[in-house]
Design a protein around this motif. Structure first.
Motif, PDB file in Angstrom:
ATOM      1  N   ALA A 292      -2.226   3.530 -13.770  1.00  0.00           N
ATOM      2  CA  ALA A 292      -2.339   2.705 -12.409  1.00  0.00           C
ATOM      3  C   ALA A 292      -2.707   1.488 -12.515  1.00  0.00           C
ATOM      4  O   ALA A 292      -2.587   0.528 -11.426  1.00  0.00           O
ATOM      5  N   ALA A 293      -3.057   0.768 -13.730  1.00  0.00           N
ATOM      6  CA  ALA A 293      -3.135  -0.458 -13.863  1.00  0.00           C
ATOM      7  C   ALA A 293      -2.089  -1.338 -13.538  1.00  0.00           C
ATOM      8  O   ALA A 293      -0.956  -1.156 -13.970  1.00  0.00           O
ATOM      9  N   GLY A 294      -2.360  -2.232 -12.388  1.00  0.00           N
ATOM     10  CA  GLY A 294      -1.171  -3.150 -12.117  1.00  0.00           C
ATOM     11  C   GLY A 294      -0.374  -2.526 -11.086  1.00  0.00           C
ATOM     12  O   GLY A 294       0.597  -3.055 -10.870  1.00  0.00           O
ATOM     13  N   GLY A 295      -0.634  -1.240 -10.982  1.00  0.00           N
ATOM     14  CA  GLY A 295       0.248  -0.640  -9.847  1.00  0.00           C
ATOM     15  C   GLY A 295      -0.417   0.175  -8.969  1.00  0.00           C
ATOM     16  O   GLY A 295      -1.348  -0.074  -8.723  1.00  0.00           O
ATOM     17  N   GLN A 296       0.029   1.264  -8.435  1.00  0.00           N
ATOM     18  CA  GLN A 296      -0.535   2.381  -7.607  1.00  0.00           C
ATOM     19  C   GLN A 296      -0.093   3.766  -8.034  1.00  0.00           C
ATOM     20  O   GLN A 296       0.938   4.125  -8.265  1.00  0.00           O
ATOM     21  N   VAL A 297      -1.150   4.757  -8.265  1.00  0.00           N
ATOM     22  CA  VAL A 297      -1.063   6.068  -8.521  1.00  0.00           C
ATOM     23  C   VAL A 297      -1.953   6.802  -7.600  1.00  0.00           C
ATOM     24  O   VAL A 297      -3.220   6.655  -7.265  1.00  0.00           O
ATOM     25  N   LEU A 298      -1.346   7.854  -6.933  1.00  0.00           N
ATOM     26  CA  LEU A 298      -2.084   8.595  -6.043  1.00  0.00           C
ATOM     27  C   LEU A 298      -2.170  10.181  -6.940  1.00  0.00           C
ATOM     28  O   LEU A 298      -1.266  10.576  -7.208  1.00  0.00           O
ATOM     29  N   VAL A 299      -3.477  10.561  -7.018  1.00  0.00           N
ATOM     30  CA  VAL A 299      -3.710  11.971  -7.513  1.00  0.00           C
ATOM     31  C   VAL A 299      -4.169  12.972  -6.442  1.00  0.00           C
ATOM     32  O   VAL A 299      -5.389  12.619  -5.967  1.00  0.00           O
ATOM     33  N   VAL A 300      -3.808  14.189  -6.561  1.00  0.00           N
ATOM     34  CA  VAL A 300      -4.404  15.334  -5.923  1.00  0.00           C
ATOM     35  C   VAL A 300      -4.926  16.196  -6.976  1.00  0.00           C
ATOM     36  O   VAL A 300      -4.323  16.668  -7.965  1.00  0.00           O
ATOM     37  N   THR A 301      -6.369  16.297  -6.848  1.00  0.00           N
ATOM     38  CA  THR A 301      -6.836  16.933  -8.366  1.00  0.00           C
ATOM     39  C   THR A 301      -8.361  17.773  -7.697  1.00  0.00           C
ATOM     40  O   THR A 301      -8.889  17.498  -6.683  1.00  0.00           O
TER      41      THR A 301
ATOM     42  N   PRO B 131      -4.278  -0.462  -4.190  1.00  0.00           N
ATOM     43  CA  PRO B 131      -3.438  -0.463  -5.687  1.00  0.00           C
ATOM     44  C   PRO B 131      -4.491   0.337  -6.611  1.00  0.00           C
ATOM     45  O   PRO B 131      -5.655   0.573  -6.152  1.00  0.00           O
ATOM     46  N   GLY B 132      -4.137   0.544  -7.676  1.00  0.00           N
ATOM     47  CA  GLY B 132      -4.759   1.245  -8.602  1.00  0.00           C
ATOM     48  C   GLY B 132      -4.707   2.808  -8.430  1.00  0.00           C
ATOM     49  O   GLY B 132      -3.789   3.413  -7.593  1.00  0.00           O
ATOM     50  N   LEU B 133      -5.764   3.719  -9.033  1.00  0.00           N
ATOM     51  CA  LEU B 133      -5.846   5.119  -8.910  1.00  0.00           C
ATOM     52  C   LEU B 133      -6.574   5.596  -7.648  1.00  0.00           C
ATOM     53  O   LEU B 133      -7.790   5.393  -7.394  1.00  0.00           O
ATOM     54  N   ASN B 134      -5.679   6.201  -6.779  1.00  0.00           N
ATOM     55  CA  ASN B 134      -6.348   6.853  -5.587  1.00  0.00           C
ATOM     56  C   ASN B 134      -6.397   8.249  -5.934  1.00  0.00           C
ATOM     57  O   ASN B 134      -5.339   8.986  -6.119  1.00  0.00           O
TER      58      ASN B 134
ATOM     59  N   MET C 173       4.299  -0.904  -3.029  1.00  0.00           N
ATOM     60  CA  MET C 173       3.210   0.359  -3.122  1.00  0.00           C
ATOM     61  C   MET C 173       3.002   0.800  -1.868  1.00  0.00           C
ATOM     62  O   MET C 173       3.337  -0.099  -0.709  1.00  0.00           O
ATOM     63  N   LEU C 174       2.527   1.787  -1.634  1.00  0.00           N
ATOM     64  CA  LEU C 174       2.196   2.456  -0.507  1.00  0.00           C
ATOM     65  C   LEU C 174       0.892   1.810   0.180  1.00  0.00           C
ATOM     66  O   LEU C 174      -0.109   2.137  -0.410  1.00  0.00           O
ATOM     67  N   ARG C 175       1.067   1.636   1.354  1.00  0.00           N
ATOM     68  CA  ARG C 175      -0.391   0.934   2.068  1.00  0.00           C
ATOM     69  C   ARG C 175      -0.735   1.716   3.015  1.00  0.00           C
ATOM     70  O   ARG C 175      -2.133   1.572   3.306  1.00  0.00           O
ATOM     71  N   ALA C 176      -0.204   2.293   3.678  1.00  0.00           N
ATOM     72  CA  ALA C 176      -0.487   3.269   4.920  1.00  0.00           C
ATOM     73  C   ALA C 176       0.176   4.442   5.083  1.00  0.00           C
ATOM     74  O   ALA C 176       1.550   4.206   4.943  1.00  0.00           O
ATOM     75  N   LEU C 177      -0.308   5.505   5.601  1.00  0.00           N
ATOM     76  CA  LEU C 177       0.310   6.637   5.923  1.00  0.00           C
ATOM     77  C   LEU C 177      -0.395   7.198   7.438  1.00  0.00           C
ATOM     78  O   LEU C 177      -1.526   7.227   7.569  1.00  0.00           O
ATOM     79  N   GLU C 178       0.429   7.079   8.348  1.00  0.00           N
ATOM     80  CA  GLU C 178       0.032   7.737   9.666  1.00  0.00           C
ATOM     81  C   GLU C 178       0.499   8.995  10.045  1.00  0.00           C
ATOM     82  O   GLU C 178       1.826   9.055   9.968  1.00  0.00           O
TER      83      GLU C 178
END
Length: 548
Positions: A476-485, A22-25, A1-6
């Motif tokens: 996102a449960a057990g993983g990672q989801v990024l949402v622009v909303t 992790p989870g819903l970002n 999963m994506l941990r950091a973005l610079e």
């Protein structure tokens, strides 16, 4: 999963460091605040093709660094291994873009190509943007989605393997038939040439040997007379005179008190040399003896070899090789019909193997289609589309490396309404929900890839937006989801929340991203509900969403 973005000096971002979880970002902010820039930057470091001008005005270069955490069996490890790059639990991607457009990329501090980044991207991240439901709209992608749901990897590989075997068999037959037709077109020439070469049977080096023998015989008459005279002079005159001289000196040696010993020794040596000279001349004379018919036969064969070489436009020493080559071609002609028939049988066998594999894949797809239809329909209910019908239509298509099926997703959004293609039946908001339902069904246990949804909730609100948010949270449960909303209902369901804002300082515009705590989240969701003026009612509604 994506941990950091610079991000540094990209578009309107000066410097930005984000630590994802992790989870819903969720990422929220005003329209134009720069949320899409984050996606552009992430796409840049993953090698996607996007905007040409990315470097912030006034900067020499822009840079993006992304850190991904890899599981032990993550698919990215295979890509790294194939590219000869180090595989570690933390994957660090770094890409630089200079203001003149040059791009350079590193993977775990090792230089790599943009193609390697794109291959890694396929295993790391999945983006569904505002116009990214084209994967649903394009039927060419429907078959791939159905195969993913069916777990058809092995069956698909069997079809591809059978298709390759079929193609190879067809190519071999085509080539053999073309070669046979070509050889048949020159059959008369081949048979005549092979017969001619076989009768003459030239050997490598023979032309040079014949030429040497011919020249020797031609010159023999000219030199034989002189050599004969020399032989006569040596064997009669010189030998006799030397013998007489030696006999006389030996008779006088007793009285000469050693005075003729040296001349006697010299004459004895000369007699030996003279004998060798006579033998050599005699051998030469013997070699000059030949039959006139031998010269004629030598010339005839020499001229025949040279004429045949000119006829076939090769050197005389190449005639044996030519004879072998033409003989092989004639042999292929003689056995060509049998070879072609054998290749036809091989093609029929390969076609049967392909049909078996393709029909097995078709059966698997048809079985999975019913399951997918039921699963998607079940997912549509909590998305407030309980009356919609999703159907996977499978029709016969031209055979290919992925089988002989055409797959298309069709929908009927209202009872009694005819089913049709998604892009003609579903509205924008409905498309987003169909996509989300499909993604929930297809993701299953696979949480290795980060999923990004860019305003997938557009066109929906109220209870429907809440339902979308809950499905995203479940996804996102057990993983990672990024949402622009822009939906407060979706934002309230996030496990982690960032606010994207644009700031103008003089003539410089920059974009910032701020992680929000509980209080700040309440303010942001209240803003999303109320607009510019945040009321107490909006705050109460925000609290209700966050804790409801």
């Amino acid at each position: 999963m994506l941990r950091a973005l610079e991000i540094r000096d990209m578009l309107i971002i000066d410097r930005l460091e984000l630590a994802f979880q992790p989870g819903l970002n969720v990422l929220t902010g005003e329209t134009g605040a720069g949320k899409s820039i984050l996606l552009d930057a992430l796409g840049f470091v993953l090698g996607w093709r996007g905007r040409a001008e990315l470097v912030r005005a006034g900067a020499e270069q822009g840079e993006v660094v992304a850190e991904f955490e890899l599981g032990a069996d993550h698919a990215a490890r295979a890509v790294l291994e194939e590219a000869g790059l180090p595989s570690e639990d933390m994957l660090i991607l770094r890409r630089v873009n200079t203001k003149d457009g040059r791009k350079t990329a590193w993977v775990n501090d090792r230089r790599c190509s943009g193609e390697v980044l794109r291959q890694l991207s396929d295993t790391l991240l999945e983006l569904h943007g505002q116009h990214d439901d084209r994967g649903l709209l394009n039927p060419r992608g429907h078959r791939q989605l159905l195969d993913q749901y069916a777990g058809a990897g092995d069956a698909l590989e069997a079809v591809r393997k059978a298709w390759r075997a079929r193609g190879q068999a067809a190519k071999a037959l085509e080539q053999a038939e073309a070669e046979l037709a070509e050889v048949r077109a020159e059959e008369d020439f081949l048979r005549h040439a092979v017969d001619e070469l076989s009768k003459l049977a030239p050997e490598a080096g023979e032309e040079e040997a014949l030429d040497t023998a011919r020249r020797r015989m031609q010159s023999a008459e000219k030199i034989r007379e002189d050599i004969s005279r020399a032989h006569q002079a040596l064997s009669e005159g010189a030998e006799g005179a030397m013998s007489d001289a030696l006999r006389w000196l030996e008779g006088a040696s007793d009285r000469a008190e050693g005075g003729v010993d040296a001349p006697i020794s010299a004459l004895e040596r000369a007699m030996v040399e003279l004998g060798e000279a006579v033998s050599g001349v005699e051998a030469c004379l013997d070699g000059l003896n030949f039959d006139a018919h031998e010269l004629e036969a030598t010339e005839e064969r020499l001229f025949a070899i040279r004429a045949l070489a000119r006829k076939h436009q090769v050197g005389p020493d190449q005639l044996p090789e030519l004879a072998e080559t033409l003989g092989d071609r004639l042999a292929r002609l003689d056995r060509g019909a049998d070879d072609v028939e054998a290749l036809r049988a091989a093609l029929r066998h390969a076609e049967a193997g392909y049909d078996t594999a393709a029909f097995a894949l078709s059966d698997l797809r048809k079985g999975a289609a019913s399951g997918l239809d039921a699963a998607v329909t079940g997912e549509l209910q909590p998305l407030k589309m309980e009356r919609a019908v999703f159907h996977t239509e499978i029709t016969e298509a031209e055979p290919g490396p992925e089988g002989r099926d055409a797959v298309a997703f069709t929908v009927a959004t209202n009872p009694g309404a005819p089913a049709g293609p998604l892009n003609k039946i579903a509205s924008g908001g409905e498309l987003s929900r169909f996509l989300l339902a499909l993604k929930v069904c297809l993701t299953g246990e696979d949480a290795s890839r980060t999923m990004i949804f860019d305003e997938i909730d557009r066109g929906v609100g109220g209870a429907t937006a809440d339902a979308v948010g809950r499905r995203l949270k479940a996804l996102a449960a057990g993983g990672q989801v990024l949402v622009v909303t822009h939906s407060p209902q979706v934002a309230a369901l996030g496990a982690h929340h960032w606010q994207v804002a644009k700031r103008v300082d003089g003539e410089v515009t920059t974009s910032t991203v701020t992680p929000l705590d509980s209080e700040a989240r309440e303010d942001e969701i209240a803003r999303m509900l109320a607009g510019d003026t945040v009321t107490s009612e909006a705050r109460a509604a925000a609290r209700a969403l966050l804790h409801g």
